[in-house]
Each structure stands twice: as structure tokens, then as C-alpha cells.
Design a protein around this motif. Structure first.
Motif, mmCIF file in Angstrom:
data_model
loop_
_atom_site.group_PDB
_atom_site.id
_atom_site.type_symbol
_atom_site.label_atom_id
_atom_site.label_comp_id
_atom_site.label_asym_id
_atom_site.label_seq_id
_atom_site.Cartn_x
_atom_site.Cartn_y
_atom_site.Cartn_z
ATOM 1 N N MET A 122 52.099 15.754 -13.316
ATOM 2 C CA MET A 122 52.065 15.242 -14.664
ATOM 3 C C MET A 122 51.509 13.821 -14.628
ATOM 4 O O MET A 122 51.791 13.071 -13.709
ATOM 5 C CB MET A 122 53.467 15.258 -15.243
ATOM 6 N N CYS A 123 50.735 13.471 -15.631
ATOM 7 C CA CYS A 123 50.071 12.177 -15.646
ATOM 8 C C CYS A 123 50.104 11.611 -17.063
ATOM 9 O O CYS A 123 49.838 12.324 -18.018
ATOM 10 C CB CYS A 123 48.632 12.348 -15.177
ATOM 11 N N ARG A 124 50.423 10.350 -17.181
ATOM 12 C CA ARG A 124 50.435 9.690 -18.488
ATOM 13 C C ARG A 124 49.038 9.175 -18.807
ATOM 14 O O ARG A 124 48.244 8.908 -17.918
ATOM 15 C CB ARG A 124 51.417 8.534 -18.474
ATOM 16 N N SER A 125 48.760 9.008 -20.097
ATOM 17 C CA SER A 125 47.440 8.519 -20.493
ATOM 18 C C SER A 125 47.185 7.120 -19.949
ATOM 19 O O SER A 125 46.059 6.780 -19.599
ATOM 20 C CB SER A 125 47.285 8.540 -22.014
ATOM 21 N N LEU A 126 48.211 6.300 -19.823
ATOM 22 C CA LEU A 126 48.047 4.967 -19.254
ATOM 23 C C LEU A 126 47.589 5.052 -17.800
ATOM 24 O O LEU A 126 46.752 4.271 -17.356
ATOM 25 C CB LEU A 126 49.356 4.170 -19.353
ATOM 26 N N GLU A 127 48.109 6.024 -17.066
ATOM 27 C CA GLU A 127 47.690 6.212 -15.676
ATOM 28 C C GLU A 127 46.235 6.664 -15.602
ATOM 29 O O GLU A 127 45.515 6.284 -14.690
ATOM 30 C CB GLU A 127 48.598 7.222 -14.987
ATOM 31 N N LEU A 128 45.792 7.470 -16.564
ATOM 32 C CA LEU A 128 44.392 7.898 -16.589
ATOM 33 C C LEU A 128 43.467 6.716 -16.789
ATOM 34 O O LEU A 128 42.378 6.661 -16.220
ATOM 35 C CB LEU A 128 44.159 8.920 -17.699
ATOM 36 N N LYS A 129 43.887 5.732 -17.582
ATOM 37 C CA LYS A 129 43.051 4.570 -17.861
ATOM 38 C C LYS A 129 42.845 3.691 -16.636
ATOM 39 O O LYS A 129 41.961 2.855 -16.629
ATOM 40 C CB LYS A 129 43.652 3.738 -18.999
ATOM 41 N N GLN A 130 43.619 3.878 -15.613
ATOM 42 C CA GLN A 130 43.479 3.094 -14.388
ATOM 43 C C GLN A 130 42.599 3.794 -13.366
ATOM 44 O O GLN A 130 42.379 3.280 -12.279
ATOM 45 C CB GLN A 130 44.858 2.822 -13.794
ATOM 46 N N LEU B 250 30.766 6.244 -13.383
ATOM 47 C CA LEU B 250 30.604 6.218 -14.831
ATOM 48 C C LEU B 250 31.456 5.142 -15.490
ATOM 49 O O LEU B 250 31.153 4.716 -16.594
ATOM 50 C CB LEU B 250 30.937 7.587 -15.426
ATOM 51 N N GLY B 251 32.515 4.717 -14.824
ATOM 52 C CA GLY B 251 33.390 3.696 -15.383
ATOM 53 C C GLY B 251 34.841 4.150 -15.373
ATOM 54 O O GLY B 251 35.198 5.115 -14.703
ATOM 55 N N LYS C 227 38.407 17.247 -10.725
ATOM 56 C CA LYS C 227 39.584 16.869 -9.939
ATOM 57 C C LYS C 227 40.101 15.521 -10.419
ATOM 58 O O LYS C 227 39.329 14.595 -10.628
ATOM 59 C CB LYS C 227 39.200 16.779 -8.455
ATOM 60 N N ILE C 228 41.404 15.435 -10.620
ATOM 61 C CA ILE C 228 42.039 14.171 -10.949
ATOM 62 C C ILE C 228 42.853 13.767 -9.734
ATOM 63 O O ILE C 228 43.826 14.425 -9.379
ATOM 64 C CB ILE C 228 42.931 14.275 -12.200
ATOM 65 N N GLY C 229 42.392 12.708 -9.072
ATOM 66 C CA GLY C 229 43.055 12.233 -7.867
ATOM 67 C C GLY C 229 43.937 11.038 -8.157
ATOM 68 O O GLY C 229 44.155 10.659 -9.309
ATOM 69 N N GLU C 230 44.429 10.429 -7.095
ATOM 70 C CA GLU C 230 45.307 9.283 -7.230
ATOM 71 C C GLU C 230 44.587 8.082 -7.845
ATOM 72 O O GLU C 230 45.154 7.357 -8.652
ATOM 73 C CB GLU C 230 45.851 8.898 -5.849
ATOM 74 N N ASP C 231 43.332 7.863 -7.441
ATOM 75 C CA ASP C 231 42.580 6.690 -7.889
ATOM 76 C C ASP C 231 41.348 7.011 -8.717
ATOM 77 O O ASP C 231 40.843 6.159 -9.434
ATOM 78 C CB ASP C 231 42.129 5.852 -6.691
ATOM 79 N N ILE C 232 40.813 8.226 -8.562
ATOM 80 C CA ILE C 232 39.562 8.559 -9.244
ATOM 81 C C ILE C 232 39.645 9.926 -9.921
ATOM 82 O O ILE C 232 40.488 10.753 -9.581
ATOM 83 C CB ILE C 232 38.345 8.536 -8.290
ATOM 84 N N ILE C 233 38.732 10.109 -10.850
ATOM 85 C CA ILE C 233 38.556 11.399 -11.519
ATOM 86 C C ILE C 233 37.139 11.857 -11.203
ATOM 87 O O ILE C 233 36.172 11.122 -11.446
ATOM 88 C CB ILE C 233 38.746 11.273 -13.039
ATOM 89 N N LEU C 234 37.007 13.042 -10.639
ATOM 90 C CA LEU C 234 35.696 13.596 -10.331
ATOM 91 C C LEU C 234 35.272 14.516 -11.461
ATOM 92 O O LEU C 234 36.034 15.398 -11.875
ATOM 93 C CB LEU C 234 35.729 14.375 -9.015
ATOM 94 N N VAL C 235 34.059 14.295 -11.951
ATOM 95 C CA VAL C 235 33.514 15.131 -13.021
ATOM 96 C C VAL C 235 32.160 15.656 -12.573
ATOM 97 O O VAL C 235 31.515 15.093 -11.700
ATOM 98 C CB VAL C 235 33.382 14.346 -14.345
ATOM 99 N N ASP C 236 31.742 16.741 -13.163
ATOM 100 C CA ASP C 236 30.430 17.314 -12.882
ATOM 101 C C ASP C 236 29.651 17.309 -14.187
ATOM 102 O O ASP C 236 29.855 18.166 -15.037
ATOM 103 C CB ASP C 236 30.573 18.726 -12.332
ATOM 104 N N MET C 237 28.807 16.301 -14.347
ATOM 105 C CA MET C 237 28.081 16.107 -15.600
ATOM 106 C C MET C 237 26.586 16.032 -15.347
ATOM 107 O O MET C 237 26.140 15.262 -14.510
ATOM 108 C CB MET C 237 28.504 14.783 -16.256
#
Length: 87
Positions: free
Chosen positions: A1-9, A21-22, A66-76
Motif C-alpha cells: 500500500m502506498c500513500r499519494s504523498l509517498e508517490l510524490k517523492q 521524466l521528473g 513498476k512502483i519501487g522504493e525510490d522510482i516509478i518505471l513507466v513505458d511511454m
């Protein structure tokens, strides 16, 4: 489970070209289903997500690989990066 605040980091990286991408600035949630539909990243020229151009990159859930501890991997594919006001 992940909070939106954690996603922003978390930094978002496109695996199709290795480009950074940022960082997530916002999320789009489907209130009917309670489901995360997309993440939003400030577009080029934005400073801390608030000052600059008004374009934002919207990455739909299907493109998040993939949503990891520090990064989010996307295929765009860059052709399919949509601006927030087009979503």
C-alpha cells in the motif's frame, strides 16, 4: 500500500528510452471505483511543479510498469504523452 504523498517523492523513469521524466506532482483518482487512474508529472519548464509552463504529463495506470522504493518505471512512447488538459 502506498500513500499519494509517498508517490510524490518518487522519480519517474521511462524504460523505453531511459529518460527521467521528473517527480510525481499529482495523482488522478477515479472516485467511483476508488482506483488510481494516472499520475501527473510537471512538464518541461515547471519549477517545483508550480512555476512555469502549464503543461503536465499524464501517465495512465496501464503505462506504469513498476512502483519501487525510490522510482516509478513507466513505458511511454513520447507520441502518447498527454498533457493534463487533454486527459
Amino acid at each position: 500500500m502506498c500513500r499519494s504523498l509517498e508517490l510524490k517523492q518518487k522519480e519517474v523513469i521511462n524504460i523505453s528510452d531511459g529518460r527521467r521524466l521528473g517527480f510525481v506532482s499529482d495523482v488522478i483518482i477515479n472516485l467511483e471505483d476508488g482506483r488510481l487512474d494516472a499520475i501527473v508529472i510537471p512538464g518541461a519548464g515547471k519549477f517545483f511543479g508550480i512555476i512555469g509552463k502549464d503543461s503536465e504529463i499524464v501517465i495512465v495506470w496501464d503505462n506504469i510498469k513498476k512502483i519501487g522504493e525510490d522510482i516509478i518505471l513507466v513505458d511511454m512512447d513520447e507520441r502518447f504523452i498527454r498533457k493534463y488538459f487533454d486527459y
